[in-house]
Design a protein around this motif. Structure first.
Motif, PDB file in Angstrom:
ATOM      1  N   LEU A   1       0.792  -1.231  -0.013  1.00  0.00           N
ATOM      2  CA  LEU A   1       0.062  -0.005   0.042  1.00  0.00           C
ATOM      3  C   LEU A   1       0.676   1.369   0.090  1.00  0.00           C
ATOM      4  O   LEU A   1       0.695   2.074  -0.842  1.00  0.00           O
ATOM      5  N   GLN A   2       1.946   1.488   0.875  1.00  0.00           N
ATOM      6  CA  GLN A   2       2.604   2.415   0.795  1.00  0.00           C
ATOM      7  C   GLN A   2       3.385   2.791  -0.284  1.00  0.00           C
ATOM      8  O   GLN A   2       3.880   3.916  -0.657  1.00  0.00           O
ATOM      9  N   THR A   3       4.003   1.613  -0.987  1.00  0.00           N
ATOM     10  CA  THR A   3       4.812   1.964  -2.156  1.00  0.00           C
ATOM     11  C   THR A   3       3.950   2.291  -3.239  1.00  0.00           C
ATOM     12  O   THR A   3       4.036   3.350  -3.940  1.00  0.00           O
ATOM     13  N   GLN A   4       2.527   1.908  -3.264  1.00  0.00           N
ATOM     14  CA  GLN A   4       1.558   2.478  -4.375  1.00  0.00           C
ATOM     15  C   GLN A   4       1.361   3.868  -4.115  1.00  0.00           C
ATOM     16  O   GLN A   4       1.068   4.535  -5.033  1.00  0.00           O
ATOM     17  N   ILE A   5       1.123   4.173  -2.914  1.00  0.00           N
ATOM     18  CA  ILE A   5       0.784   5.622  -2.431  1.00  0.00           C
ATOM     19  C   ILE A   5       2.134   6.199  -2.954  1.00  0.00           C
ATOM     20  O   ILE A   5       1.781   7.602  -3.453  1.00  0.00           O
ATOM     21  N   MET A   6       3.214   5.929  -2.802  1.00  0.00           N
ATOM     22  CA  MET A   6       4.431   7.045  -2.906  1.00  0.00           C
ATOM     23  C   MET A   6       4.688   6.909  -4.381  1.00  0.00           C
ATOM     24  O   MET A   6       4.934   8.264  -5.070  1.00  0.00           O
ATOM     25  N   ALA A   7       4.234   5.638  -5.437  1.00  0.00           N
ATOM     26  CA  ALA A   7       4.195   6.117  -6.822  1.00  0.00           C
ATOM     27  C   ALA A   7       3.129   6.781  -7.241  1.00  0.00           C
ATOM     28  O   ALA A   7       3.559   7.655  -8.194  1.00  0.00           O
ATOM     29  N   GLY A   8       2.094   6.773  -6.728  1.00  0.00           N
ATOM     30  CA  GLY A   8       1.169   8.003  -7.272  1.00  0.00           C
ATOM     31  C   GLY A   8       1.407   9.134  -6.728  1.00  0.00           C
ATOM     32  O   GLY A   8       1.238  10.137  -7.669  1.00  0.00           O
ATOM     33  N   TYR A   9       2.152   9.250  -5.662  1.00  0.00           N
ATOM     34  CA  TYR A   9       2.459  10.889  -5.114  1.00  0.00           C
ATOM     35  C   TYR A   9       3.647  11.359  -6.071  1.00  0.00           C
ATOM     36  O   TYR A   9       3.386  12.624  -6.558  1.00  0.00           O
TER      37      TYR A   9
END
Length: 131
Positions: free
Chosen positions: A33-41
């Motif tokens: 989840l956190q990796t996907q949030i960072m990629a989206g960010y």
């Protein structure tokens, strides 16, 4: 009536197609989840810097959706929000709730709505609350 209110309301109620397609990324349940949030960010920041307003709003919606629907505890939600600056944490939450109510397709119909308007408008909640 305030000009910002009129501009935001006009953008959210327009039915005129702008001829733009906004692709909202989808959550990968196998991914972190956190990796996907960072990629989206990162993608949201890049789109924002390049002046791709609709694309940046799409990524903001995606990040807000991840944080609001894929977290299971307040601690997890807080940890995910802390990956973002305070400014963008507020923006992605508001973008998610605004376009959850008005429909994500509305992002492509907007002409002026941007992060600053969403963040700085003093009473944005009527645009996304049910009351």
């Amino acid at each position: 009536m305030n000009n910002n209110f009129r501009d935001i309301f006009a953008d959210l109620t327009t039915t005129q197609d702008q001829g733009i397609e906004v692709n909202i990324p989808t959550f990968d349940p196998m991914g972190d989840l956190q990796t996907q949030i960072m990629a989206g960010y990162v993608n949201m920041h890049q789109s924002h810097r390049q002046g791709k307003r609709e694309e940046a709003l799409g990524y903001a919606y995606f990040i807000g959706q991840l944080i609001e629907t894929m977290t299971t505890t307040p601690a997890q939600r807080t940890a995910c929000r802390q990956l973002l600056t305070r400014y963008f944490a507020t923006v992605v939450e508001r973008v998610y709730y605004i376009f959850k109510r008005w429909g994500v397709d509305q992002i492509a119909r907007t002409t002026t709505l941007n992060f600053r308007m969403i963040r700085d408008y003093p009473n944005i909640s009527p645009f996304y609350s049910d009351s």
